[in-house]
Design a protein around this motif. Structure first.
Motif, PDB file in Angstrom:
ATOM      1  N   GLY A  63       0.806  -1.248  -0.067  1.00 53.09           N
ATOM      2  CA  GLY A  63       0.029  -0.053  -0.023  1.00 53.09           C
ATOM      3  C   GLY A  63       0.891   1.162   0.008  1.00 53.09           C
ATOM      4  O   GLY A  63       0.548   2.069  -0.769  1.00 53.09           O
ATOM      5  N   ALA A  64       1.864   0.988   0.758  1.00 53.42           N
ATOM      6  CA  ALA A  64       2.947   2.404   1.002  1.00 53.42           C
ATOM      7  C   ALA A  64       3.545   2.526  -0.463  1.00 53.42           C
ATOM      8  O   ALA A  64       3.778   3.679  -0.883  1.00 53.42           O
ATOM      9  N   ILE A  65       4.014   1.428  -1.077  1.00 53.57           N
ATOM     10  CA  ILE A  65       4.510   1.496  -2.374  1.00 53.57           C
ATOM     11  C   ILE A  65       3.766   2.134  -3.309  1.00 53.57           C
ATOM     12  O   ILE A  65       4.305   2.852  -4.303  1.00 53.57           O
ATOM     13  N   GLN A  66       2.436   1.776  -3.499  1.00 50.02           N
ATOM     14  CA  GLN A  66       1.639   2.166  -4.403  1.00 50.02           C
ATOM     15  C   GLN A  66       1.363   3.645  -4.545  1.00 50.02           C
ATOM     16  O   GLN A  66       1.481   4.507  -5.137  1.00 50.02           O
ATOM     17  N   ALA A  67       0.989   4.105  -3.073  1.00 48.34           N
ATOM     18  CA  ALA A  67       0.742   5.611  -2.868  1.00 48.34           C
ATOM     19  C   ALA A  67       1.942   6.298  -3.211  1.00 48.34           C
ATOM     20  O   ALA A  67       2.006   7.440  -3.845  1.00 48.34           O
ATOM     21  N   GLU A  68       3.374   5.770  -2.761  1.00 46.75           N
ATOM     22  CA  GLU A  68       4.523   6.587  -2.909  1.00 46.75           C
ATOM     23  C   GLU A  68       4.665   6.705  -4.589  1.00 46.75           C
ATOM     24  O   GLU A  68       5.073   7.967  -5.053  1.00 46.75           O
ATOM     25  N   GLU A  69       4.475   5.598  -5.295  1.00 52.62           N
ATOM     26  CA  GLU A  69       4.670   5.608  -6.797  1.00 52.62           C
ATOM     27  C   GLU A  69       3.740   6.413  -7.580  1.00 52.62           C
ATOM     28  O   GLU A  69       4.024   7.227  -8.520  1.00 52.62           O
ATOM     29  N   GLN A  70       2.279   6.591  -7.030  1.00 53.56           N
ATOM     30  CA  GLN A  70       1.498   7.555  -7.545  1.00 53.56           C
ATOM     31  C   GLN A  70       1.968   9.109  -7.457  1.00 53.56           C
ATOM     32  O   GLN A  70       1.569   9.861  -8.259  1.00 53.56           O
ATOM     33  N   ALA A  71       2.497   9.379  -6.246  1.00 54.79           N
ATOM     34  CA  ALA A  71       2.908  10.478  -5.864  1.00 54.79           C
ATOM     35  C   ALA A  71       4.290  11.009  -6.892  1.00 54.79           C
ATOM     36  O   ALA A  71       4.264  12.176  -7.479  1.00 54.79           O
ATOM     37  N   ILE A  72       5.054   9.998  -7.181  1.00 55.62           N
ATOM     38  CA  ILE A  72       6.189  10.212  -8.067  1.00 55.62           C
ATOM     39  C   ILE A  72       5.764  10.412  -9.441  1.00 55.62           C
ATOM     40  O   ILE A  72       6.214  11.275 -10.126  1.00 55.62           O
ATOM     41  N   ALA A  73       4.814   9.668  -9.898  1.00 58.10           N
ATOM     42  CA  ALA A  73       4.233   9.426 -11.238  1.00 58.10           C
ATOM     43  C   ALA A  73       3.541  10.702 -11.409  1.00 58.10           C
ATOM     44  O   ALA A  73       3.843  11.535 -12.434  1.00 58.10           O
ATOM     45  N   GLN A  74       2.649  11.297 -10.395  1.00 58.23           N
ATOM     46  CA  GLN A  74       2.066  12.529 -10.691  1.00 58.23           C
ATOM     47  C   GLN A  74       2.996  13.893 -10.679  1.00 58.23           C
ATOM     48  O   GLN A  74       2.760  14.902 -11.565  1.00 58.23           O
ATOM     49  N   LYS A  75       3.793  13.837  -9.766  1.00 57.38           N
ATOM     50  CA  LYS A  75       4.919  14.802  -9.891  1.00 57.38           C
ATOM     51  C   LYS A  75       5.719  14.867 -11.018  1.00 57.38           C
ATOM     52  O   LYS A  75       5.790  15.948 -11.704  1.00 57.38           O
ATOM     53  N   ALA A  76       5.973  13.788 -11.550  1.00 59.63           N
ATOM     54  CA  ALA A  76       6.756  13.898 -13.093  1.00 59.63           C
ATOM     55  C   ALA A  76       5.719  14.222 -14.103  1.00 59.63           C
ATOM     56  O   ALA A  76       5.984  14.974 -15.151  1.00 59.63           O
ATOM     57  N   GLN A  77       4.548  13.623 -14.094  1.00 59.66           N
ATOM     58  CA  GLN A  77       3.449  13.952 -15.131  1.00 59.66           C
ATOM     59  C   GLN A  77       3.121  15.612 -15.120  1.00 59.66           C
ATOM     60  O   GLN A  77       2.950  16.265 -16.181  1.00 59.66           O
ATOM     61  N   ASP A  78       3.042  16.068 -14.112  1.00 59.74           N
ATOM     62  CA  ASP A  78       2.713  17.360 -13.923  1.00 59.74           C
ATOM     63  C   ASP A  78       3.932  18.468 -14.516  1.00 59.74           C
ATOM     64  O   ASP A  78       3.762  19.345 -15.071  1.00 59.74           O
ATOM     65  N   GLN A  79       5.146  17.904 -14.215  1.00 65.76           N
ATOM     66  CA  GLN A  79       6.353  18.600 -14.675  1.00 65.76           C
ATOM     67  C   GLN A  79       6.582  18.458 -15.971  1.00 65.76           C
ATOM     68  O   GLN A  79       6.848  19.631 -16.732  1.00 65.76           O
ATOM     69  N   ALA A  80       6.496  17.399 -16.600  1.00 66.79           N
ATOM     70  CA  ALA A  80       6.395  17.198 -18.142  1.00 66.79           C
ATOM     71  C   ALA A  80       5.128  17.729 -18.935  1.00 66.79           C
ATOM     72  O   ALA A  80       5.466  18.283 -19.820  1.00 66.79           O
ATOM     73  N   GLN A 105       3.037   9.154 -19.423  1.00 68.78           N
ATOM     74  CA  GLN A 105       3.969   7.953 -19.559  1.00 68.78           C
ATOM     75  C   GLN A 105       5.273   8.393 -19.064  1.00 68.78           C
ATOM     76  O   GLN A 105       5.972   7.437 -18.604  1.00 68.78           O
ATOM     77  N   VAL A 106       5.696   9.691 -19.127  1.00 69.63           N
ATOM     78  CA  VAL A 106       6.771  10.151 -18.291  1.00 69.63           C
ATOM     79  C   VAL A 106       6.703   9.821 -16.940  1.00 69.63           C
ATOM     80  O   VAL A 106       7.659   9.341 -15.890  1.00 69.63           O
ATOM     81  N   GLY A 107       5.609  10.221 -16.497  1.00 70.06           N
ATOM     82  CA  GLY A 107       5.122   9.899 -14.928  1.00 70.06           C
ATOM     83  C   GLY A 107       5.188   8.402 -14.350  1.00 70.06           C
ATOM     84  O   GLY A 107       6.086   7.965 -13.606  1.00 70.06           O
ATOM     85  N   LEU A 108       4.749   7.546 -15.505  1.00 63.85           N
ATOM     86  CA  LEU A 108       4.693   6.117 -15.171  1.00 63.85           C
ATOM     87  C   LEU A 108       6.303   5.556 -15.080  1.00 63.85           C
ATOM     88  O   LEU A 108       6.718   4.540 -14.504  1.00 63.85           O
ATOM     89  N   ALA A 109       7.140   6.207 -16.278  1.00 62.71           N
ATOM     90  CA  ALA A 109       8.488   5.827 -16.356  1.00 62.71           C
ATOM     91  C   ALA A 109       9.325   6.188 -15.204  1.00 62.71           C
ATOM     92  O   ALA A 109      10.186   5.385 -14.400  1.00 62.71           O
ATOM     93  N   ALA A 110       8.856   7.411 -14.443  1.00 60.97           N
ATOM     94  CA  ALA A 110       9.660   7.812 -13.465  1.00 60.97           C
ATOM     95  C   ALA A 110       9.309   6.898 -12.068  1.00 60.97           C
ATOM     96  O   ALA A 110      10.222   6.525 -11.262  1.00 60.97           O
ATOM     97  N   ALA A 111       7.830   6.624 -11.937  1.00 65.12           N
ATOM     98  CA  ALA A 111       7.600   5.779 -11.034  1.00 65.12           C
ATOM     99  C   ALA A 111       8.399   4.145 -11.230  1.00 65.12           C
ATOM    100  O   ALA A 111       8.975   3.703 -10.143  1.00 65.12           O
ATOM    101  N   ALA A 112       8.377   3.936 -12.284  1.00 64.46           N
ATOM    102  CA  ALA A 112       9.035   2.557 -12.402  1.00 64.46           C
ATOM    103  C   ALA A 112      10.333   2.751 -12.242  1.00 64.46           C
ATOM    104  O   ALA A 112      11.051   1.701 -11.849  1.00 64.46           O
TER     105      ALA A 112
END
Length: 200
Positions: free
Chosen positions: A45-62, A86-93
């Motif tokens: 659950g913590a991983i999913q929440a953190e990855e969503q935050a990372i993806a959202q941040k990278a997505q907004d920046q892109a 896609q940039v956000g998903l890549a950042a999370a991965a």
């Protein structure tokens, strides 16, 4: 009575075996459930929440960067948003292993703590049953003390089996479980003791 916390109540060999099997099943189950919850469910659950935050941040920046680059030109918002996603998903991965390690490290101490609690209660209840068995067999002294050490060794091994299995250490530490069982056996299989009757 097979199950009792009263040390004065004797316990037969069959009764002790029933206690041993019952306690092993109950506390093994509790250990596996708690360890799985602390090492998989909560970290996931913590991983999913953190990855969503990372993806959202990278997505907004892109998206912001793409929008700024298209200033004065026709801006295809839908296409830019898809690319930003896609940039956000890549950042999370990219940060998945780091995020996973952080989440697991956060909950690992709690997992160990619950296994310790399980081992303590398991060993405590097993020691009570063992002492009742010793009383029934009229055994005391060093033999009983050694048997109690065996009970704690066996209970600790069973309670920590999820941790050992997770790290591939079950076989290496199985000797502790077998040794504990061996130390218990002399009391577990002893016959009914004969009390001395000095009539006056």
């Amino acid at each position: 009575m097979t199950f009792s916390l009263d040390l004065t109540k004797p316990l037969s060999r069959v009764g002790f075996l029933v206690n041993l099997v019952f306690l092993s099943v109950v506390f093994s189950g509790l250990s596996w459930l708690s360890f799985g919850y602390m090492t998989h469910t909560l970290p996931q659950g913590a991983i999913q929440a953190e990855e969503q935050a990372i993806a959202q941040k990278a997505q907004d920046q892109a998206f912001t960067k793409a929008k700024a680059a298209a200033k004065g030109k026709v801006f295809d918002e839908k296409s830019a948003l898809a690319e930003a996603k896609q940039v956000g998903l890549a950042a999370a991965a990219k940060d998945h292993e780091k995020t996973k390690h952080h989440a697991e490290a956060l909950w690992a101490p709690f997992a160990i703590f619950l296994l310790i609690i399980s081992a303590i209660f398991f060993a405590g209840f097993l020691s009570i049953a063992l002492q009742r068995r010793a009383n029934e067999a009229a055994k005391n002294g060093l033999l009983v003390f050694i048997a109690h050490l065996g009970a704690w060794a066996l209970a600790t091994f069973i309670a920590f089996e999820p941790f050992l299995s997770h790290h591939g250490l079950t076989r290496a530490w199985s000797v502790a479980g077998f040794a504990g069982l061996a130390l218990i056996l002399p009391i577990a299989i002893a016959g009914v003791g004969q009390a001395d009757d000095h009539g006056h």
